[in-house]
Structure formats: structure tokens, C-alpha cells
Write an enzyme that holds these catalytic residues in place. Structure first.
Site, short mmCIF file in Angstrom:
data_model
loop_
_atom_site.label_atom_id
_atom_site.label_comp_id
_atom_site.label_asym_id
_atom_site.label_seq_id
_atom_site.Cartn_x
_atom_site.Cartn_y
_atom_site.Cartn_z
N ARG A 171 -6.31 35.05 11.62
CA ARG A 171 -7.45 34.44 11.86
C ARG A 171 -8.61 35.51 12.28
NH1 ARG A 171 -6.64 30.09 15.30
NH2 ARG A 171 -5.36 29.19 13.59
N ARG A 199 -4.40 27.08 8.59
CA ARG A 199 -4.81 27.26 9.89
C ARG A 199 -5.35 28.69 10.18
NH1 ARG A 199 -0.13 24.15 13.29
NH2 ARG A 199 0.57 22.93 11.90
N ARG A 213 -12.03 30.79 22.96
CA ARG A 213 -10.96 30.79 22.11
C ARG A 213 -11.33 29.69 20.97
NH1 ARG A 213 -5.98 29.42 20.79
NH2 ARG A 213 -5.16 27.04 21.02
#
Length: 239
Positions: free
Chosen positions: A31, A224, A94
Site C-alpha cells: 500500500r 485492501r 497510520r
């Protein structure tokens, strides 16, 4: 802005590449790569140790870094401690996935972790004479909410659970947390908030609902990695 010249740890070795004062911290290093490839300009990779990929670039002309942290409080706490104390990072955000434990949450909903309850014993090292409340930096939280409002992105703000256990032998545990109003379960926010508080810097956890735990619904691994773009866009604006 902070320099990484001549600074390294066993886990982060920038080889002189700068790490910005604001960093996005997805659990998944892929990611981090997705963000670097799709959102940042003038990108330079600053870390590949253990495949925990890290990059520095610019977003809307502002320097920003992004790096994976892995899963769980120990991994998040290790990387965030080094970023704060060795590399001088001041704002740690985060951006992660979470499992919803409230019925009104849906897949892809965005949650800001105002607080992070936990079953971890990480706080014990600080020898506090009582119970510590893990909370976000209000500066980052307020700014993130403003960005979300401007973009028209609905968000939920509240308490999340940072659990050490992905697979819990106690099948009633998440129901008990749900009864206390916990929105979602994840694994890293509390450790990040403790390290940030002790280090005197800012931290915020922005989450996208990837699972509806009590309904057994979930997103795919690829989703995700690449599809949680709304939380990425909010976080990037915090540089």
C-alpha cells in the site's frame, strides 16, 4: 523536514535519502508503494530492509513520506519509535484496515481513531501509576475532519480497539468491546499513540472498514492494497 544522512537502524536504512517530518504508515508495504506510485511526485525510495518499503516524495508541493509498518503493536511500535527518535519525524499517520464491530458500519466506511483502547501490555514499560488513555493528536484529528468535510467524505470518529490477537480463543471478546461502543478492531493504533505521546509528536490513525466481523463480510487482499483511496487522500492532505 529532516535529513536521514548517515542515520540508519537495523530496520530503516535510507542511505542519505530524506525522510519527511510527516509520514503515512500503512501496515501493508505494498500500500505504501501504491501511494508512492499513484500520488507522489519526485519519489525516492528510502527503505527496502525486510521488504518494508518506504518512499519520500512531494504531494501538492509538500514533502511527505510513506512506509509500511507490518502488523501488530510490536511492529508498529518498533518502526514508529525509530522514525520519531532517530529520524526526527513529527507527524505519524497510520492508514490501515479494520474490522467493524458496530452494526451501522459498512465496508469502505472511514473511521478516525479518536481513542485506541487495547488489550496489549505495551504501556507497562512506562511504569505509570494508573491507566493510560491512548488518544490521537487533536491537531491532526481536527485537520483530517476538515479535509474529509471539504471532500464530502463521511467519516465516523470514536474509539477503536488495538488488539494483539487476530485470532482470539475467547469468541465473546469483540462482543464485549462492541458493548462499550468500540467502532472497529485493528492492531496498531494504540502502540503508535503511546510512542507519539512519549516522544512529544503528533499521531493519528485513519482506518477503512475492510471487514464486517459479525456479518462475515470482507474485502479482498487486492482491494485492501489499492482501493482504500479516500483515506489515502485525506492523509496526504495532512502534510
Amino acid at each position: 523536514m529532516t535529513t536521514s544522512e548517515f542515520k540508519q537502524t537495523p530496520h530503516i536504512q535510507p542511505n542519505g535519502v530524506e525522510i519527511a517530518e510527516t509520514i503515512l504508515l500503512p501496515g501493508d508495504p505494498l500500500r505504501a508503494k501504491f501511494i508512492a506510485d499513484n500520488y507522489l511526485e519526485d519519489v525516492v525510495q528510502f527503505n527496502s530492509v525486510r521488504n518494508m518499503l518506504g518512499y519520500t516524495g512531494t504531494f501538492n508541493g509538500k514533502r511527505i513520506s510513506v512506509m509500511g509498518t507490518g502488523m501488530g503493536t510490536p511492529s508498529m511500535s518498533l518502526y514508529s519509535w525509530e522514525l520519531i527518535h532517530v529520524f526526527g519525524v513529527k507527524n505519524l499517520i497510520r492508514i490501515g484496515s479494520a474490522g467493524a464491530i458496530q452494526d451501522d458500519l459498512k465496508l469502505y466506511d472511514i473511521v478516525f481513531a479518536m481513542g485506541a483502547s487495547t488489550d496489549s501490555n505495551y504501556v507497562s514499560q512506562f511504569n505509570l501509576p494508573g491507566h493510560y488513555s491512548n488518544i490521537a493528536s487533536f491537531t491532526l484529528l481536527e485537520k483530517a475532519k476538515k479535509v474529509a468535510d471539504e471532500k464530502g467524505y463521511a467519516v465516523k470518529i470514536g474509539n477503536v480497539l488495538s488488539s494483539d490477537m487476530f485470532y482470539n480463543a475467547d469468541s465473546t471478546a469483540l462482543h464485549k468491546w462492541s458493548e462499550m461502543g468500540i467502532l472497529v478492531a485493528e492492531m496498531e493504533a494504540a502502540g503508535l499513540y503511546m510512542n507519539a505521546a512519549h516522544g512529544g509528536v503528533n499521531a493519528l490513525c485513519i482506518l477503512t472498514v475492510s471487514d464486517l466481523i459479525f456479518k462475515d463480510e470482507q474485502t479482498t487482499t487486492k482491494e485492501r492494497e489499492t482501493a482504500f483511496t479516500k483515506m489515502m487522500e485525506i492523509a496526504l492532505e495532512l502534510a
